[in-house]
Design a protein around this motif. Structure first.
Motif, PDB file in Angstrom:
ATOM      1  N   PHE A  11       4.149  -9.138   6.087  1.00  0.00           N
ATOM      2  CA  PHE A  11       3.977  -9.625   4.714  1.00  0.00           C
ATOM      3  C   PHE A  11       4.856 -10.846   4.443  1.00  0.00           C
ATOM      4  N   ASP A  12       6.012 -10.902   5.110  1.00  0.00           N
ATOM      5  CA  ASP A  12       6.884 -12.070   4.960  1.00  0.00           C
ATOM      6  C   ASP A  12       6.178 -13.358   5.364  1.00  0.00           C
ATOM      7  N   GLU A  13       5.251 -13.241   6.311  1.00  0.00           N
ATOM      8  CA  GLU A  13       4.609 -14.426   6.870  1.00  0.00           C
ATOM      9  C   GLU A  13       3.294 -14.776   6.155  1.00  0.00           C
ATOM     10  N   LEU A  14       2.733 -13.797   5.454  1.00  0.00           N
ATOM     11  CA  LEU A  14       1.415 -14.012   4.841  1.00  0.00           C
ATOM     12  C   LEU A  14       1.541 -14.723   3.490  1.00  0.00           C
ATOM     13  N   PRO A  15       0.465 -15.421   3.068  1.00  0.00           N
ATOM     14  CA  PRO A  15       0.463 -16.030   1.734  1.00  0.00           C
ATOM     15  C   PRO A  15       0.610 -14.937   0.669  1.00  0.00           C
ATOM     16  N   ALA A  16       1.280 -15.260  -0.438  1.00  0.00           N
ATOM     17  CA  ALA A  16       1.566 -14.275  -1.489  1.00  0.00           C
ATOM     18  C   ALA A  16       0.284 -13.614  -2.002  1.00  0.00           C
ATOM     19  N   VAL A  73      -2.546 -12.970  -0.389  1.00  0.00           N
ATOM     20  CA  VAL A  73      -3.041 -11.959   0.558  1.00  0.00           C
ATOM     21  C   VAL A  73      -2.168 -10.704   0.481  1.00  0.00           C
ATOM     22  N   VAL A  74      -0.850 -10.910   0.364  1.00  0.00           N
ATOM     23  CA  VAL A  74       0.070  -9.778   0.285  1.00  0.00           C
ATOM     24  C   VAL A  74      -0.253  -8.928  -0.939  1.00  0.00           C
ATOM     25  N   ARG A  75      -0.467  -9.587  -2.079  1.00  0.00           N
ATOM     26  CA  ARG A  75      -0.771  -8.849  -3.302  1.00  0.00           C
ATOM     27  C   ARG A  75      -2.051  -8.017  -3.157  1.00  0.00           C
ATOM     28  N   ARG A  76      -3.070  -8.634  -2.536  1.00  0.00           N
ATOM     29  CA  ARG A  76      -4.345  -7.929  -2.351  1.00  0.00           C
ATOM     30  C   ARG A  76      -4.150  -6.714  -1.438  1.00  0.00           C
ATOM     31  N   LEU A  77      -3.455  -6.929  -0.300  1.00  0.00           N
ATOM     32  CA  LEU A  77      -3.248  -5.833   0.651  1.00  0.00           C
ATOM     33  C   LEU A  77      -2.411  -4.712   0.023  1.00  0.00           C
ATOM     34  N   LEU A  78      -1.355  -5.092  -0.690  1.00  0.00           N
ATOM     35  CA  LEU A  78      -0.493  -4.097  -1.335  1.00  0.00           C
ATOM     36  C   LEU A  78      -1.316  -3.204  -2.263  1.00  0.00           C
ATOM     37  N   ALA A  79      -2.207  -3.850  -3.045  1.00  0.00           N
ATOM     38  CA  ALA A  79      -3.007  -3.103  -4.019  1.00  0.00           C
ATOM     39  C   ALA A  79      -3.918  -2.098  -3.328  1.00  0.00           C
ATOM     40  N   GLU A  80      -4.326  -2.413  -2.076  1.00  0.00           N
ATOM     41  CA  GLU A  80      -5.287  -1.551  -1.388  1.00  0.00           C
ATOM     42  C   GLU A  80      -4.628  -0.452  -0.557  1.00  0.00           C
ATOM     43  N   LEU A  81      -3.301  -0.535  -0.363  1.00  0.00           N
ATOM     44  CA  LEU A  81      -2.607   0.502   0.424  1.00  0.00           C
ATOM     45  C   LEU A  81      -2.602   1.826  -0.332  1.00  0.00           C
ATOM     46  N   VAL A 104      -1.603 -15.309  14.711  1.00  0.00           N
ATOM     47  CA  VAL A 104      -2.751 -14.542  15.195  1.00  0.00           C
ATOM     48  C   VAL A 104      -3.009 -13.352  14.270  1.00  0.00           C
ATOM     49  N   GLN A 105      -1.933 -12.722  13.801  1.00  0.00           N
ATOM     50  CA  GLN A 105      -2.078 -11.615  12.845  1.00  0.00           C
ATOM     51  C   GLN A 105      -2.892 -12.074  11.648  1.00  0.00           C
ATOM     52  N   GLN A 106      -2.528 -13.267  11.165  1.00  0.00           N
ATOM     53  CA  GLN A 106      -3.170 -13.778   9.968  1.00  0.00           C
ATOM     54  C   GLN A 106      -4.638 -14.106  10.216  1.00  0.00           C
ATOM     55  N   SER A 107      -4.920 -14.739  11.381  1.00  0.00           N
ATOM     56  CA  SER A 107      -6.310 -15.123  11.638  1.00  0.00           C
ATOM     57  C   SER A 107      -7.156 -13.868  11.837  1.00  0.00           C
ATOM     58  N   LEU A 108      -6.568 -12.801  12.425  1.00  0.00           N
ATOM     59  CA  LEU A 108      -7.310 -11.545  12.566  1.00  0.00           C
ATOM     60  C   LEU A 108      -7.616 -10.937  11.194  1.00  0.00           C
ATOM     61  N   LEU A 109      -6.633 -11.031  10.300  1.00  0.00           N
ATOM     62  CA  LEU A 109      -6.839 -10.510   8.943  1.00  0.00           C
ATOM     63  C   LEU A 109      -8.055 -11.153   8.303  1.00  0.00           C
ATOM     64  N   GLU A 110      -8.246 -12.452   8.613  1.00  0.00           N
ATOM     65  CA  GLU A 110      -9.374 -13.168   8.008  1.00  0.00           C
ATOM     66  C   GLU A 110     -10.698 -12.815   8.671  1.00  0.00           C
ATOM     67  N   ARG A 111     -10.627 -12.543  10.004  1.00  0.00           N
ATOM     68  CA  ARG A 111     -11.871 -12.336  10.745  1.00  0.00           C
ATOM     69  C   ARG A 111     -12.369 -10.894  10.724  1.00  0.00           C
ATOM     70  N   LEU A 112     -11.463  -9.937  10.573  1.00  0.00           N
ATOM     71  CA  LEU A 112     -11.886  -8.539  10.576  1.00  0.00           C
ATOM     72  C   LEU A 112     -12.433  -8.190   9.193  1.00  0.00           C
TER      73      LEU A 112
END
Lengths: 484, 484
Positions: B116-121, B123-131, B87-95
């Motif tokens: 991040f352990d559960e997300l595709p690599a 997506v993790v890279r993109r999110l990390l860059a934006e933090l 659900v976390q992942q699907s929310l990430l896509e929809r928000l």
């Protein structure tokens, strides 16, 4: 719960707790024997109470009372709470009755009740009579609750505030009572009749404006449990909501105690050990004391289930003896009895394992029993098909005839499906009936599966032998085009 | 850990958490579909974040983002931490990506790493860059630690004080930082190089004289773990000492994080599930997600062990096929193959169960591996003798000859002793070698026992048939004085 007196070691890992207790116990014994009591005090000073208790527990009985007397009073009480019940009892006998009473009087009520549970009734009556009236009342009250309920697990030492207190007043109450209560981090608000009206954390209190009233700071929607709530449900609630403590109320919603997170960890562990022992056909004891109990106790805890299983397998023997004919005619049928029994047993064990664990961790409840069993039935059939791919070539080659291979194939499918159904169905049925889902242990389920599986196999073979005898002469060599 | 926002229900038990989530989910769906957003807010107001997360998880995917947007920001972050990874992942896509980032930025670092352990690599890279740089640094650092170590389990949000602070100053630091840290109840003291020099609890702080310095109030003997300490050892230390949190230090003893008790409960539970699944021949998943995974995943987690077990039982089949002769001559010998295999399997399962659990709960360590195995060998022999009393009369009657009874008796003793030895020895051996004691699951041990037991039984019978053929004609009727 005493997070205040952290202690010990420049050693950055906790791996060596047991070895450390060994070393301390050795040194302790030497120093006590030499009469060097100052050195004993220095040795024990940085050691955690639970480790001191373990070291004292390993001393010869004659030295235990001596070591115990060298502890300061506060330390003695805490160490005593961590001692094994057998050591607690022997200390009770060796210490003068005044010394005993002092320790028992000061123990927290929940630990005292746990001690009383282990002591002979006569000793409990004598100690109860000698306690101060306040401590006697609370102990008798706790002893009145059923074992393994919130009432037994809770402590009566908590801080209760009133809505009209302001934050500054509340903080000074907390300061005054900090030393005598089990936790000061969860604070409870009650009205004049002791009804629970709200809850707040010390975090809320220290961040509140000093003149703000508790009634404004507290949370009014409080999750609480009843005194007779099963300890597992208490544990699951604390785990689910990441609480440090949970209030316990009586039928009139009066606050009577709190359960803290440290007790909950032990409940969760005890429950997991029970599930595992059930899966392993070992009768669970009251505590996780398997490796300290003597061999006859060990044998008693295991022989009952073994006997049940042996009697159950008499039925398998009967099934085989009754089908002597077909086995005499096709001896190689015998070669697959263990394989089929084993596969059925393993599929059954898998299904009952996941269902029993799912019931314990509350992860199956969302699915519901009907859908859970249906899932397992489908899984069993699917596993049967997968096994078929692996087993059929071997069965045909080793069985030397299509009759053996077909019998093995048909019964393999039937057995895996049946095993999954029984393995999932029994625990869910017991749970529905309000019984322990692990009542019929996993091996019992596998044995039931074994009897049914052997019957299906030999009946299938007998039927084929009568109705399709030509299968007997189709051997793998023939099929491969090599005349026999 | 947020004990502050307690919530919900005049209902005094926690039993109905799942049912309650069902009701909330139904109402939520109705209100969302009707566009009645104010009512949604009112409905969710008294509900605990973990229950809100469960209710949102049960909504159709299209409504999840809608419901999530109605939460206040603080609430959204907490609810998000409790959602299932899918659900976390699907929310990430929809928000919208701004909304996503806001939530991820505010999550506590340990929960973020678990996401991040559960997300595709990618997506993790993109999110990390934006933090933000600070959050990116701490997240990358945590991601660098091995899975299942203290480094992965810890949070970097803790309160550190200096020895020169006085109690009043320290309390105002705690007040200021209370909202942003995971716990304020365990406080840590560091020097200028961030080395951990002491620890104190909030209890110590609120009871200290305001002008007293932290250096005087704190405890200097601190128990800590290293970043690479196994999470199970961390959990055992917190359980043993009843701590609320444990500091984690790097190789230079600099304080890098803390592990809190709520995470520890989950580790203990996860470990128990693994032990149990090993006993039940089910491959453990990363989480306790058995009942939400699809049937093919379920089959995959079970079929590997079943295949291993089937291949192992091919050996039993071989043993039986190789001894076709003796079975042909004395068909009733077959009747006891399941009984002997079953008894050996069950004794082996019992021994491996208690040893694997004993290693997990650290209750076997005091005994040491050699004495533990010896105890089990003796227990196995003792159980063999007890079983003999039960089985021999039946074997003599059902087997119709002394030869069958003697073969059953001798092999029963040999099998129970062997099974206990193997059942206890394997897990201890693996543990010694630094491997998981539950590596070879209980059913594997039982299958090994099965092969050896069948071999012992049939070889004993063959030997007796050649060397003591007269035993074959001693039937129970003869012995009772009735001529055949």
């Amino acid at each position: 719960m005493d997070e205040a007196t952290l202690a010990t070691s420049a050693n950055p890992t906790a791996l060596s707790a047991t070895q450390q207790a060994d070393v301390v116990a050795d040194q302790l014994e030497g120093l006590l024997a030499a009469g060097n009591y100052d050195a004993v005090k220095m040795l024990l000073q940085p050691v955690q109470p639970v480790d001191e208790a373990e070291a004292i527990g390993r001393l010869p009985r004659t030295l235990q009372a001596l070591a115990f007397r060298l502890l300061s009073k506060d330390e003695a009480i805490e160490v005593y709470e961590h001692l094994d019940p057998s050591v607690q009892q022997s200390l009770l006998e060796r210490l003068r009755s005044g010394e005993v009473l002092e320790v028992v009087e000061e123990m927290s009520p929940d630990d005292r009740v746990r001690l009383f549970d282990e002591l002979p009734a006569k000793v409990v009556r004598r100690l109860l009579a000698e306690l101060s009236p306040a401590e006697r009342r609370v102990t008798a009250e706790l002893l009145g609750y059923q074992a393994e309920t919130a009432g037994r697990l809770m402590t009566t030492e908590f801080i209760d505030l009133k809505e009209f207190h302001n934050a500054a007043q509340a903080l000074s109450i907390v300061r005054r009572r900090a030393r005598e209560t089990e936790t000061i981090y969860s604070l409870y608000v009650t009205d004049a009749e002791r009804h629970l009206t709200g809850i707040l954390s010390l975090r809320d209190l220290v961040t509140a404006e000093p003149e703000n009233s508790i009634g404004n700071v507290m949370t009014r929607d409080v999750l609480s449990v009843a005194t007779d709530t099963d300890q597992e449900d208490v544990a699951r609630a604390i785990q689910r909501y990441d609480f440090l403590a949970l209030p316990v109320v009586d039928r009139e919603r009066r606050l009577v105690g709190i359960v803290t997170v440290d007790d909950v960890i032990d409940v969760i562990e005890q429950e997991a050990t029970r599930d595992l022992y059930a899966a392993g056909a070992v009768e669970a004891g009251d505590e996780d004391d398997y490796f300290v109990s003597n061999l006859f106790v060990v044998a008693r805890r295991r022989v009952v289930w073994l006997a049940v299983l042996v009697v159950a397998s008499f039925f398998t023997s009967e099934v085989i003896a009754m089908n002597e004919d077909v086995l005499q005619k096709v001896v190689l049928l015998t070669a697959f009895i263990p394989l089929l029994g084993g596969t059925g047993g393993n599929v059954g064990a898998q299904s009952s394992t996941v269902v029993i664990r799912g019931l314990s961790t509350r992860s199956i409840q969302a699915l519901g029993p009907i859908r859970a069993v249906l899932r397992e039935v489908l899984a069993g059939a699917l596993l049967g098909v997968l096994m078929l791919v692996l087993v059929l070539p071997f069965a045909w080659w080793r069985g030397q005839s299509a009759l053996v291979a077909v019998s093995v194939g048909i019964s393999l499918l039937a057995i895996t499906t049946l095993a999954a159904t029984v393995g999932a169905g029994f625990p869910l049925l017991f749970d529905r009936m309000g019984l322990d889902p692990a009542l019929m242990s996993t091996p019992f389920i596998t044995t039931v599966t074994d009897v049914a599986g052997t019957l299906i196999y030999l009946k299938t073979a007998s039927w084929l032998l009568i109705n399709l005898p030509q299968l007997l002469s189709v051997s793998p060599q023939l099929a491969a085009g090599w005349p026999n």
